[in-house]
Write a protein that holds these residues in place. Structure first.
Motif, PDB file in Angstrom:
ATOM      1  N   ALA A  56       1.185  -1.084  -0.287  1.00  0.00           N
ATOM      2  CA  ALA A  56       0.098  -0.001   0.108  1.00  0.00           C
ATOM      3  C   ALA A  56       0.995   1.341  -0.059  1.00  0.00           C
ATOM      4  CB  ALA A  56      -0.816   0.125   1.280  1.00  0.00           C
ATOM      5  N   THR A  57       1.862   1.839   0.679  1.00  0.00           N
ATOM      6  CA  THR A  57       2.791   2.422   1.405  1.00  0.00           C
ATOM      7  C   THR A  57       4.146   2.347  -0.058  1.00  0.00           C
ATOM      8  OG1 THR A  57       4.038   1.661   2.420  1.00  0.00           O
ATOM      9  CG2 THR A  57       2.130   2.773   3.023  1.00  0.00           C
ATOM     10  N   LEU A  58       3.938   1.643  -1.001  1.00  0.00           N
ATOM     11  CA  LEU A  58       4.987   0.898  -1.308  1.00  0.00           C
ATOM     12  C   LEU A  58       5.461   1.729  -3.054  1.00  0.00           C
ATOM     13  CD1 LEU A  58       6.264  -2.550  -0.684  1.00  0.00           C
ATOM     14  CD2 LEU A  58       7.094  -0.399  -0.209  1.00  0.00           C
ATOM     15  N   THR A  59       6.101   2.188  -4.206  1.00  0.00           N
ATOM     16  CA  THR A  59       6.526   2.509  -5.547  1.00  0.00           C
ATOM     17  C   THR A  59       6.472   0.934  -6.734  1.00  0.00           C
ATOM     18  OG1 THR A  59       8.610   2.750  -5.840  1.00  0.00           O
ATOM     19  CG2 THR A  59       7.067   4.361  -4.949  1.00  0.00           C
ATOM     20  N   ARG A  60       6.025   0.995  -7.383  1.00  0.00           N
ATOM     21  CA  ARG A  60       5.957  -0.331  -8.408  1.00  0.00           C
ATOM     22  C   ARG A  60       7.367  -0.521  -8.557  1.00  0.00           C
ATOM     23  NH1 ARG A  60       5.967   1.267 -14.042  1.00  0.00           N
ATOM     24  NH2 ARG A  60       8.589   0.341 -14.387  1.00  0.00           N
ATOM     25  N   GLN A  61       8.977   0.594  -8.378  1.00  0.00           N
ATOM     26  CA  GLN A  61      10.094  -0.131  -8.536  1.00  0.00           C
ATOM     27  C   GLN A  61      10.349  -0.539  -7.016  1.00  0.00           C
ATOM     28  OE1 GLN A  61       8.665   3.054  -9.266  1.00  0.00           O
ATOM     29  NE2 GLN A  61       9.281   3.151 -11.621  1.00  0.00           N
ATOM     30  N   ALA A  64       9.280  -3.743  -7.133  1.00  0.00           N
ATOM     31  CA  ALA A  64       9.892  -5.265  -8.289  1.00  0.00           C
ATOM     32  C   ALA A  64      11.129  -5.446  -7.478  1.00  0.00           C
ATOM     33  CB  ALA A  64       9.969  -4.305  -9.574  1.00  0.00           C
ATOM     34  N   GLY A  65      11.395  -4.392  -6.711  1.00  0.00           N
ATOM     35  CA  GLY A  65      12.865  -4.372  -6.307  1.00  0.00           C
ATOM     36  C   GLY A  65      13.344  -6.549  -5.498  1.00  0.00           C
ATOM     37  N   ILE A  66      12.081  -5.954  -4.106  1.00  0.00           N
ATOM     38  CA  ILE A  66      11.886  -6.864  -3.195  1.00  0.00           C
ATOM     39  C   ILE A  66      11.527  -8.855  -4.030  1.00  0.00           C
ATOM     40  CG2 ILE A  66      10.168  -7.780  -1.601  1.00  0.00           C
ATOM     41  CD1 ILE A  66      10.069  -4.516  -0.429  1.00  0.00           C
ATOM     42  N   LYS A  75      15.050 -17.718  -3.456  1.00  0.00           N
ATOM     43  CA  LYS A  75      13.562 -18.210  -2.433  1.00  0.00           C
ATOM     44  C   LYS A  75      11.887 -18.236  -3.567  1.00  0.00           C
ATOM     45  CE  LYS A  75      15.141 -15.205   1.121  1.00  0.00           C
ATOM     46  NZ  LYS A  75      15.059 -13.551   2.315  1.00  0.00           N
ATOM     47  N   LEU A  76      11.079 -18.639  -2.843  1.00  0.00           N
ATOM     48  CA  LEU A  76      10.055 -18.589  -3.514  1.00  0.00           C
ATOM     49  C   LEU A  76       8.924 -16.779  -3.234  1.00  0.00           C
ATOM     50  CD1 LEU A  76       7.299 -21.495  -4.141  1.00  0.00           C
ATOM     51  CD2 LEU A  76       6.143 -19.338  -4.000  1.00  0.00           C
ATOM     52  N   ALA A  77       8.733 -16.399  -4.219  1.00  0.00           N
ATOM     53  CA  ALA A  77       8.284 -15.288  -4.031  1.00  0.00           C
ATOM     54  C   ALA A  77       6.484 -14.923  -4.711  1.00  0.00           C
ATOM     55  CB  ALA A  77       8.926 -13.890  -4.247  1.00  0.00           C
ATOM     56  N   VAL A  78       5.657 -14.212  -4.026  1.00  0.00           N
ATOM     57  CA  VAL A  78       4.687 -14.120  -4.500  1.00  0.00           C
ATOM     58  C   VAL A  78       3.859 -12.686  -4.252  1.00  0.00           C
ATOM     59  CG1 VAL A  78       2.624 -14.531  -4.059  1.00  0.00           C
ATOM     60  CG2 VAL A  78       3.951 -16.535  -3.590  1.00  0.00           C
ATOM     61  N   ARG A  79       3.732 -12.001  -6.033  1.00  0.00           N
ATOM     62  CA  ARG A  79       2.943 -10.571  -5.517  1.00  0.00           C
ATOM     63  C   ARG A  79       1.729 -11.145  -5.580  1.00  0.00           C
ATOM     64  NH1 ARG A  79       1.110  -6.299  -4.400  1.00  0.00           N
ATOM     65  NH2 ARG A  79       1.168  -4.563  -5.939  1.00  0.00           N
ATOM     66  N   LEU A  80       0.601 -10.754  -4.741  1.00  0.00           N
ATOM     67  CA  LEU A  80      -0.581 -11.224  -4.136  1.00  0.00           C
ATOM     68  C   LEU A  80      -1.166 -10.230  -4.859  1.00  0.00           C
ATOM     69  CD1 LEU A  80      -2.555 -12.844  -3.360  1.00  0.00           C
ATOM     70  CD2 LEU A  80      -2.359 -11.438  -1.094  1.00  0.00           C
ATOM     71  N   ALA A  96       6.956  -6.393 -16.872  1.00  0.00           N
ATOM     72  CA  ALA A  96       8.198  -6.219 -17.555  1.00  0.00           C
ATOM     73  C   ALA A  96       9.858  -5.814 -16.929  1.00  0.00           C
ATOM     74  CB  ALA A  96       7.608  -4.542 -18.413  1.00  0.00           C
ATOM     75  N   ASP A  97       9.652  -5.331 -15.461  1.00  0.00           N
ATOM     76  CA  ASP A  97      10.698  -4.698 -14.615  1.00  0.00           C
ATOM     77  C   ASP A  97      10.940  -6.377 -14.200  1.00  0.00           C
ATOM     78  OD1 ASP A  97       9.937  -1.894 -14.413  1.00  0.00           O
ATOM     79  OD2 ASP A  97       8.863  -2.134 -12.498  1.00  0.00           O
ATOM     80  N   LEU A  98      10.526  -6.907 -14.122  1.00  0.00           N
ATOM     81  CA  LEU A  98      11.045  -8.474 -13.603  1.00  0.00           C
ATOM     82  C   LEU A  98      11.968  -9.055 -15.155  1.00  0.00           C
ATOM     83  CD1 LEU A  98       7.779 -10.233 -12.297  1.00  0.00           C
ATOM     84  CD2 LEU A  98       9.893  -9.240 -10.596  1.00  0.00           C
ATOM     85  N   GLU A  99      11.512  -9.241 -16.077  1.00  0.00           N
ATOM     86  CA  GLU A  99      11.889  -9.610 -17.666  1.00  0.00           C
ATOM     87  C   GLU A  99      13.231  -9.336 -17.781  1.00  0.00           C
ATOM     88  OE1 GLU A  99      10.890 -10.073 -22.588  1.00  0.00           O
ATOM     89  OE2 GLU A  99       9.593  -9.107 -21.159  1.00  0.00           O
ATOM     90  N   ALA A 100      13.213  -7.448 -17.149  1.00  0.00           N
ATOM     91  CA  ALA A 100      14.441  -6.530 -17.791  1.00  0.00           C
ATOM     92  C   ALA A 100      15.433  -6.790 -16.879  1.00  0.00           C
ATOM     93  CB  ALA A 100      13.765  -5.087 -17.204  1.00  0.00           C
ATOM     94  N   ALA A 101      15.230  -7.607 -14.710  1.00  0.00           N
ATOM     95  CA  ALA A 101      15.826  -8.182 -14.347  1.00  0.00           C
ATOM     96  C   ALA A 101      16.689  -9.611 -14.828  1.00  0.00           C
ATOM     97  CB  ALA A 101      15.350  -7.751 -13.069  1.00  0.00           C
ATOM     98  N   GLY A 102      16.253 -10.211 -16.063  1.00  0.00           N
ATOM     99  CA  GLY A 102      16.228 -11.156 -15.880  1.00  0.00           C
ATOM    100  C   GLY A 102      15.903 -12.147 -15.291  1.00  0.00           C
ATOM    101  N   VAL A 103      14.454 -12.163 -14.518  1.00  0.00           N
ATOM    102  CA  VAL A 103      13.803 -13.101 -13.863  1.00  0.00           C
ATOM    103  C   VAL A 103      12.475 -13.627 -14.127  1.00  0.00           C
ATOM    104  CG1 VAL A 103      12.479 -13.524 -11.278  1.00  0.00           C
ATOM    105  CG2 VAL A 103      14.288 -11.825 -11.808  1.00  0.00           C
ATOM    106  N   PRO A 104      12.599 -14.591 -14.617  1.00  0.00           N
ATOM    107  CA  PRO A 104      10.822 -14.956 -14.632  1.00  0.00           C
ATOM    108  C   PRO A 104       9.285 -14.709 -13.657  1.00  0.00           C
ATOM    109  CG  PRO A 104      12.545 -17.155 -13.782  1.00  0.00           C
ATOM    110  CD  PRO A 104      12.944 -15.894 -12.908  1.00  0.00           C
ATOM    111  N   CYS A 105       8.493 -15.055 -14.670  1.00  0.00           N
ATOM    112  CA  CYS A 105       7.222 -14.655 -13.749  1.00  0.00           C
ATOM    113  C   CYS A 105       6.475 -16.051 -14.294  1.00  0.00           C
ATOM    114  CB  CYS A 105       7.271 -13.311 -13.436  1.00  0.00           C
ATOM    115  SG  CYS A 105       6.461 -12.967 -14.615  1.00  0.00           S
TER     116      CYS A 105
END
Length: 253
Positions: A56-61, A64-66, A75-80, A96-105
């Motif tokens: 609620a208090t975070l930016t998109r960046q 994505a960083g977390i 680690k297994l990460a979930v965006r709910l 797009a942020d995840l792809e740019a960082a080479g992280v699959p989703c």
């Protein structure tokens, strides 16, 4: 590297998350959840030792960083996300942020609030002889809407309609809807559908602003519009004994 999972939490009732979504929450090491839109009860699937972040208090960046940091750490990460991620979920930017960082989703769909609203109202959006089209949209606000998709233009179709993210501008909503729907058109406003504090208001289009203001509804509500809310329509031909199809010949019943 494990993929980041973008999971739809459903409309609010913790039993309306998918089996897969609940399983992933139970396995997650890191969960970033939309705290202003998801009831705390949904988080009962998350392990006590898992790392939790209220977005609620975070930016998109920052979100994505977390997620990127967790994935790179194995680690297994979930965006709910609330409802279903594909509707007003801003997941295109996140992916797009995840792809740019080479992280699959991977994306796990959820039960959208518009589906839960129809269930609570015990209504069918696509009633034969009444409407065979459902429009999901919103009024233009800080997020613009293409001119061809303006609410006034959509209203001229007089199809079944569900508006997200618009109840705080209810006067403008009613004025735009009046470009196509008659004043007596039935409307239902569903606030926090399937939450413990859910409220449902029924009125006519001409009464909509006064009804919403009188109830003090300003957010987290859907506006459903159309004759599907009241009209009985015609029987479906799929189950008509005089209608043949690939699995039943006319007169088989």
């Amino acid at each position: 590297m494990k993929p980041v999972y973008i999971v739809g939490a459903g409309p609010g009732d913790p039993e309306l998350i998918t089996v897969k979504g609940a399983r992933l929450l139970g396995e997650a090491d890191v969960v970033v959840y939309a705290g202003s839109l998801i009831p705390p009860a949904v988080l009962r699937y998350v392990r006590p030792e898992a790392e939790r972040h209220n977005s609620a208090t975070l930016t998109r960046q920052e979100i994505a960083g977390i997620l990127i940091g967790a994935a790179r750490a194995g680690k297994l990460a979930v965006r709910l996300s609330s409802g279903d991620p594909s509707l007003y979920g801003a997941i295109a930017e996140l992916m797009a942020d995840l792809e740019a960082a080479g992280v699959p989703c991977e994306v796990v769909p959820g039960v959208s609030s518009f589906l839960a609203a129809a269930a609570r109202l015990k209504k069918e959006f696509t009633v034969p002889g009444v409407s065979q089209t459902l429009i999901l949209s919103r009024l233009a606000g800080r997020t613009p809407v293409p001119e061809a998709e303006s609410l006034a233009a959509l209203a001229r179709h007089r199809a079944s309609l569900c508006l997200f993210l618009s109840v705080h501008l209810i006067e403008e909503v009613a004025a735009a809807l009046a470009a196509g729907y008659p004043p007596e058109t039935p409307v239902a406003v569903v606030e926090k559908v399937t939450w413990p504090e859910e409220r449902i208001i029924h009125c006519r289009l001409s009464e909509l602003p006064a009804a919403v203001r009188g109830a003090g509804i300003t957010r987290t509500a859907l506006v459903l519009v159309g004759d599907f809310l009241e009209a009985a329509g015609e029987p479906s031909r799929l189950y008509d004994p005089n209608f043949s199809h690939g699995y039943r010949k006319r007169g088989d019943a």
